[in-house]
Each structure stands twice: as C-alpha cells, then as structure tokens.
Design a protein around this motif. Structure first.
Motif, PDB file in Angstrom:
ATOM      1  N   SER A   1      41.801  34.027   3.675  1.00 17.70           N
ATOM      2  CA  SER A   1      40.732  33.061   3.399  1.00 17.70           C
ATOM      3  C   SER A   1      41.215  31.813   2.678  1.00 17.70           C
ATOM      4  O   SER A   1      40.465  30.842   2.548  1.00 17.70           O
TER       5      SER A   1
ATOM      6  N   ARG B   1      42.867  37.098   0.192  1.00 16.21           N
ATOM      7  CA  ARG B   1      43.168  35.742  -0.275  1.00 16.21           C
ATOM      8  C   ARG B   1      44.107  35.024   0.683  1.00 16.21           C
ATOM      9  O   ARG B   1      43.984  33.812   0.901  1.00 16.21           O
TER      10      ARG B   1
ATOM     11  N   GLU C   1      41.447  31.530  -0.323  1.00 10.96           N
ATOM     12  CA  GLU C   1      40.711  31.476  -1.584  1.00 10.96           C
ATOM     13  C   GLU C   1      41.525  32.175  -2.669  1.00 10.96           C
ATOM     14  O   GLU C   1      41.772  33.375  -2.599  1.00 10.96           O
TER      15      GLU C   1
END
Length: 315
Positions: free
Chosen positions: A90, A87, A92
């Motif tokens: 990315s 995470r 995300e």
C-alpha cells in the motif's frame, strides 16, 4: 495551577516505519521474497506440528515442546511480517501509536516464551541422557504443562512491563522509526523524555529472560556432554549427540540474533544493522527451525512423509 510539562505524550499519535528500504523499485521484490518466506515459515511449522500430532513415536516431551515452539514461530512471524507486507503493497508507512505498542507487546510475549521453551527443551535432554531411570517421572505430562504455563506467565510479565514503561515516555517528534516493525531500541531514540529507566529495565529483564535461560542451557549441555563422553561406543555417542544438535543450532541462532539486536542501543549504524538482525530473528529463524529439526531426524522425516502421503511409513 502548576506549569504543564514541556512534552505531551499525546503529541505523537503515529509513527512512520521506514521499512527495509526506501527504494521503491526494490519494494515489489521484497514483497515477493517476504511473502514466500512467510508462507514457507507457516507451512513448515504447521507440517512439523501435524507430524507430531499424527505420529505416535513423536508423542514424547521433547516433541511436545517442539510443537509448542512451532506454534510460537508462527505467532512471531505473523506479528511482524504481514503488517510489513501490507505496508509494502500500500506504500503506507504510518502506524498508530496504540498499534505500535500492541505489536511490541505481542512480539516480546512470544519471543520470551521462546526463551523459556528452549530452556525446557535443554532440561528435557539433560534428564533423558543424564537421568534416564527417572526421566519418565521427572518429565511427566504435569511437569510439561507447568513448564509451558510458567514460560507464558514469566513472558507475559516481561512484555507488560516493557509496554507499560514505553507508554509512559513522551514522544513529541520526530516520529520516524528506522526499522520494519516496532521494537524498543529504535523507539527509545525517538523519546523526548529520559529513557534511562527503560534501558535499565531492558537490561535487568534481559538478564532474567535471556541470561538466566542461557546459563541453564549451557549448564544442562555441559552435563550432557560429560555423560555422552562416558559412553564407550562411538555409535552410542553419535546417537546421543544427534538428539541435541538440532536444539543447539536453534539456540545459537535465536540467542545470537537477540544479543546482537538488544546490546547495541543508541546508534544509527546499529539501527541500520539491526534490520538485518531483525530479519534473522523474525523471519529466517522461524523458517529454518522446521528444516533444522527434520534434516537429521528420521522419525520426523517419516512422520512428514506420512502427513503428505497419507500412508504410514515403515520403520
């Protein structure tokens, strides 16, 4: 037809994990730090495991449990840190509901086995110091296997209970989790339905999973301390206590972080502070365990040198 319930459990299909910080300039630094910590944890625990396997001196019940503990530490840190690294890389932050439940299940499964293994190690020290004449028969391979199997069985029941109970809650929004991995307290605060039963389960099972083992550990070490104090020579007392000090240090870190994390439900401040406790529980504790067990143990140090050099170290 009857009225539909106000909340629909399927209304939230994913959660947003805020992580350790929302400041993007700090995220590359955190990624590097936690990548190094993860690598150190895995390498350190694999080294302890290799030392136990290759050194005949370490083929004892205490190191059998320590080898299992090293595997558990690798599992615990692998459940939480690699997803966090992904995470951070990315950007995300979303995690599907099912994935969140899976992470919670495996974290509680492995942490629960940790509790019982630490108890088995305290029992091993009690038998070795207080019942030395019957130690070999009372702590045979069959007993060791039963203790490990019972640890996994009890922890599986605990993890399944929490996961199933959480899956019955309604989550209708918001879905932002103020943590870097999925765990019970921050998820409770997001539920639209009552979490009273879940919190009661957390308390009741916490007494069984942590309270009972802690009482057994304290009882074992009180008897160990009494037995050691009866030893007349200072060198004999020092040697007996040295076999227990590493285990006591690990128990203190593990239970201290766990109690702080789960006994403070329901406040934003506690949630923010629990991130630091979560780092201690999921990253620092597994990383420190190999260091703690090897720092004052010449047998482990010699076995590690043998692992890394390929030579047998003379006694």
């Amino acid at each position: 037809m009857g009225l539909r319930p106000r909340y629909n459990v399927t209304s939230v299909t994913e959660f947003i994990l805020l992580g350790l910080t929302e400041r993007k300039e700090l995220q590359p630094v955190l990624f590097l730090l936690f990548l190094l910590a993860y690598a150190a944890t895995v390498c350190g625990n694999l080294s302890i495991l290799a030392a136990i396997l290759v050194e005949p001196k370490l083929h004892t019940p205490m190191y059998f449990f320590l080898g299992n503990l090293s595997l558990l530490d690798i599992g615990c840190v692998s459940v939480t840190v690699p997803p966090m690294l992904v995470r951070l890389l990315s950007q995300e932050q979303a995690i599907p509901f099912a994935t969140c439940l899976s992470q919670l299940f495996f974290f509680h499964l492995l942490a629960g086995v940790d509790c019982f293994l630490l108890t088995a190690m305290a029992y091993d020290r009690f038998l070795a110091i207080c019942r030395p004449l019957t130690y070999t028969t009372r702590m045979g391979r069959g007993v060791q296997g039963v203790l490990v199997a019972a640890s996994w069985t009890c922890s599986l029941g605990n993890a399944l209970t929490h996961t199933v109970a959480l899956s019955t809650l309604d989550f209708c929004g918001p879905n932002v989790v103020n943590h870097f991995y999925c765990d019970l307290p921050p998820l409770f605060s997001l539920a639209c339905s009552s979490t009273h039963l879940n919190e009661m389960l957390l308390f009741a099972l916490g007494v069984i999973m942590a309270g009972v083992p802690m009482v057994l550990i304290v009882t074992s070490y009180l008897q160990v301390a009494a037995a050691v104090l009866r030893i007349r020579s200072a060198e004999g007392r020092r040697k007996a206590f040295s076999t227990c000090s590493s285990h006591l240090a690990v128990v203190g870190i593990f239970y201290g972080a766990g109690i702080f994390s789960y006994m403070r439900l329901g406040s934003v401040e506690a949630s923010d502070q629990s991130k630091g406790v979560g780092i201690l529980n999921t990253v620092l504790s597994p990383m420190l365990n190999p260091l703690i067990y090897s720092l004052r143990n010449p047998d482990v140090q010699g076995a590690l040198r043998r692992v890394f050099t390929g030579r047998r170290v003379s006694a």
